[in-house]
Enzyme design. Structure first.
Site, mmCIF file in Angstrom:
data_model
loop_
_atom_site.group_PDB
_atom_site.id
_atom_site.type_symbol
_atom_site.label_atom_id
_atom_site.label_comp_id
_atom_site.label_asym_id
_atom_site.label_seq_id
_atom_site.Cartn_x
_atom_site.Cartn_y
_atom_site.Cartn_z
ATOM 1 N N GLU A 96 -16.184 12.588 -27.027
ATOM 2 C CA GLU A 96 -17.240 11.593 -26.921
ATOM 3 C C GLU A 96 -16.589 10.410 -25.843
ATOM 4 O O GLU A 96 -15.395 9.956 -26.432
ATOM 5 C CB GLU A 96 -18.239 11.149 -28.076
ATOM 6 C CG GLU A 96 -19.106 12.334 -28.325
ATOM 7 C CD GLU A 96 -19.892 12.122 -29.734
ATOM 8 O OE1 GLU A 96 -21.004 11.683 -29.657
ATOM 9 O OE2 GLU A 96 -19.092 11.739 -30.851
ATOM 10 N N CYS A 109 -14.582 3.302 -24.104
ATOM 11 C CA CYS A 109 -13.869 3.788 -25.153
ATOM 12 C C CYS A 109 -13.702 4.975 -25.183
ATOM 13 O O CYS A 109 -14.609 6.015 -24.886
ATOM 14 C CB CYS A 109 -14.730 3.477 -26.418
ATOM 15 S SG CYS A 109 -14.053 4.092 -28.133
ATOM 16 N N CYS A 116 -10.074 15.006 -35.112
ATOM 17 C CA CYS A 116 -8.909 14.353 -35.594
ATOM 18 C C CYS A 116 -8.562 14.896 -36.729
ATOM 19 O O CYS A 116 -9.141 15.245 -37.575
ATOM 20 C CB CYS A 116 -9.674 12.809 -35.839
ATOM 21 S SG CYS A 116 -8.134 11.699 -36.033
ATOM 22 N N CYS A 120 -9.594 10.398 -42.446
ATOM 23 C CA CYS A 120 -10.056 9.018 -43.338
ATOM 24 C C CYS A 120 -11.338 9.624 -43.589
ATOM 25 O O CYS A 120 -12.178 9.912 -42.734
ATOM 26 C CB CYS A 120 -10.022 7.983 -42.041
ATOM 27 S SG CYS A 120 -8.544 7.522 -41.285
ATOM 28 N N CYS A 123 -14.709 8.075 -41.985
ATOM 29 C CA CYS A 123 -15.017 8.453 -40.563
ATOM 30 C C CYS A 123 -15.712 9.748 -40.170
ATOM 31 O O CYS A 123 -15.256 10.713 -40.590
ATOM 32 C CB CYS A 123 -13.602 8.156 -39.544
ATOM 33 S SG CYS A 123 -13.852 8.454 -37.968
ATOM 34 N N CYS A 348 -18.366 2.577 -33.768
ATOM 35 C CA CYS A 348 -16.862 2.763 -34.397
ATOM 36 C C CYS A 348 -17.267 3.879 -35.521
ATOM 37 O O CYS A 348 -17.963 3.777 -36.472
ATOM 38 C CB CYS A 348 -16.350 1.702 -34.832
ATOM 39 S SG CYS A 348 -16.309 0.351 -33.877
HETATM 40 N N1 SAH Z 1 -7.599 7.145 -34.893
HETATM 41 C C1 SAH Z 1 -7.296 5.591 -33.996
HETATM 42 C C2 SAH Z 1 -8.358 5.637 -33.129
HETATM 43 C C3 SAH Z 1 -9.881 5.409 -33.780
HETATM 44 S S1 SAH Z 1 -10.392 3.896 -33.533
HETATM 45 C C4 SAH Z 1 -7.475 4.766 -35.344
HETATM 46 O O1 SAH Z 1 -7.527 5.147 -36.447
HETATM 47 O O2 SAH Z 1 -7.267 3.518 -35.306
HETATM 48 C C5 SAH Z 1 -11.834 3.907 -34.152
HETATM 49 C C6 SAH Z 1 -11.873 2.659 -35.235
HETATM 50 O O3 SAH Z 1 -13.002 2.785 -35.973
HETATM 51 C C7 SAH Z 1 -10.682 2.807 -36.393
HETATM 52 O O4 SAH Z 1 -10.304 1.441 -36.859
HETATM 53 C C8 SAH Z 1 -11.592 3.489 -37.455
HETATM 54 O O5 SAH Z 1 -10.708 3.199 -38.679
HETATM 55 C C9 SAH Z 1 -12.857 2.587 -37.448
HETATM 56 N N2 SAH Z 1 -13.685 3.352 -38.242
HETATM 57 C C10 SAH Z 1 -13.787 4.729 -38.482
HETATM 58 N N3 SAH Z 1 -15.095 5.206 -39.068
HETATM 59 C C11 SAH Z 1 -15.833 3.835 -39.081
HETATM 60 C C12 SAH Z 1 -17.075 3.647 -39.410
HETATM 61 N N4 SAH Z 1 -17.877 4.720 -40.121
HETATM 62 N N5 SAH Z 1 -17.628 2.528 -39.360
HETATM 63 C C13 SAH Z 1 -16.695 1.523 -38.862
HETATM 64 N N6 SAH Z 1 -15.473 1.782 -38.323
HETATM 65 C C14 SAH Z 1 -15.046 2.839 -38.340
#
Ligand code: SAH
Length: 355
Positions: A96, A109, A116, A120, A123, A348
């Site tokens: 995406e 983006c 992935c 986490c 996410c 995000c």
């Molecule tokens: N893998 C990399 C790139 C992803 S960036 C990283 O972890 O930085 C995506 C960003 O959105 C990251 O900071 C991630 O932690 C955050 N994120 C993930 N799930 C989210 C959610 N449900 N709501 C808001 N931010 C989230």
């Protein structure tokens, strides 16, 4: 299943394209023309390369392809100013990308992997698990999707100003391909995006941070921190077992010292998990004592975006603002991210390839 084994021209550096055309017995200027067509005109097929002889266009069409992602849907949000594309790889795995248009800038983006491996808990992409590393061409192709969209007369801005590697996947887990894509996008004879237009976000892979510190291109770095102490961070982000906060911050400190560039820390706010005033205070202290100059850091608070089936809550506005206050009390620059695309699952952490 029919497998298209033709090489993707978007994977080729300028030098590699010259080499391919030389193998075909073509002069170097043909490679230059094709490269311009691909990266300046954003040609989507050899037919569009009208400055080439028909025979060469035919050979390109038969033996190569331009891009390998199949766009299966585009969703519009925020009154058309946010667009999310859902692409599929040959085996159906999702990728995406999100275009966000603002009055004075336009940001894409981009995903670096399908799915992935970092898992986490908060996410949506983490729930998919790891599916594929994207090739340089597949990363570049997402940027060109956005750049082509921006050509529409309905937009006030027609040029992509920023590319953020914050879509699906962990860029530093696919470092070589990610970095090769940046080289292609940055090439002044090609797409010509300035190095400072790029921001890469990492879950906190220390070797990647150290490698980027040595890079001659001034690419911006963002770090997903999300918790002020190890137990909580490990519960939220398994990667913290391998690279605990102390190691992470010391790599970031070395990075800022080496490059003199400002980093941003992303901090997703989860109601009653990591968003208390005490935790803000703890984070403020942690960052102040990290040895990173406060002028070289910035905290970006991201109120958590709902992920279906995940029993977590988004912090209330009051708690978000109080958290920000708590960091300001330590003299740490801190803003709350303005969200785009929540209603189309493009915000995000919502990228899961479902619609
Ligand atoms: N893998 C990399 C790139 C992803 S960036 C990283 O972890 O930085 C995506 C960003 O959105 C990251 O900071 C991630 O932690 C955050 N994120 C993930 N799930 C989210 C959610 N449900 N709501 C808001 N931010 C989230």
């Amino acid at each position: 299943m029919h497998i298209d084994s033709r090489p993707d021209l978007l994977n080729y550096s300028r030098a590699q394209l010259v080499e391919l055309l030389a193998q075909w017995g073509q002069p170097a200027f043909r490679a230059k023309q094709i490269y311009r067509q691909l990266h300046v005109n954003l040609a989507a097929s050899p037919e569009e390369m009208t400055d080439l002889p028909k025979s060469l266009r035919d050979r390109l069409a038969a033996e190569t392809r331009i891009g390998s992602l199949v766009c299966s849907a585009v969703h519009e949000g925020d009154g058309g100013l946010t667009r999310k594309a859902l692409f599929k790889l040959a085996d159906g795995s999702p990728v995406e990308s999100v275009l966000m248009v603002y009055p004075d800038r336009a940001t894409v983006c981009v995903s670096s992997q399908s799915g992935c491996p970092m898992a986490c808990v908060f996410c949506a992409t983490g729930k998919l698990g790891f599916l594929h590393d994207l090739t340089p061409g597949q990363i570049v192709e997402q940027v060109y999707w956005a750049a082509r969209l921006l050509r529409a007369p309905s937009f006030d801005i027609h040029r992509l100003t920023n590319a953020v590697f914050m879509g699906m996947g962990e860029p530093f887990n696919n470092y070589a391909n990610w970095r090769a894509a940046v080289d292609i996008l940055h090439d002044p004879d090609g797409f010509n995006m300035g190095a400072r237009s790029f921001t890469v976000s990492t879950v906190g892979l220390v070797p990647g941070i150290r490698k980027l510190a040595e890079d001659e291109l001034p690419i911006n770095l963002a770090i997903s921190l999300h918790a002020p102490e190890d137990d909580l961070r490990t519960a939220m982000m398994p990667v913290n077992k391998r690279y605990p906060i102390r190691d992470l911050l010391s790599a970031v400190r070395d990075y800022t010292e080496k490059t003199g560039r400002r980093v941003s820390f992303e901090y997703v706010l989860l109601q009653e998990k990591n968003d208390s005033p005490d935790q803000a205070d703890l984070l403020g202290r942690l960052l102040r004592e990290s040895g990173i100059r406060t002028t070289l850091m910035h905290v970006n608070l991201i109120p958590w975006n709902p992920v279906p089936g995940t029993p977590l809550g988004r912090s209330h506005r009051r708690r978000v603002l109080a958290f920000q206050e708590g960091l300001h009390a330590h003299g740490i620059p801190c803003t709350v991210r303005v969200e785009r695309g929540v209603e189309i699952g493009a915000a995000c952490g919502q990228l899961a390839g479902t619609s």
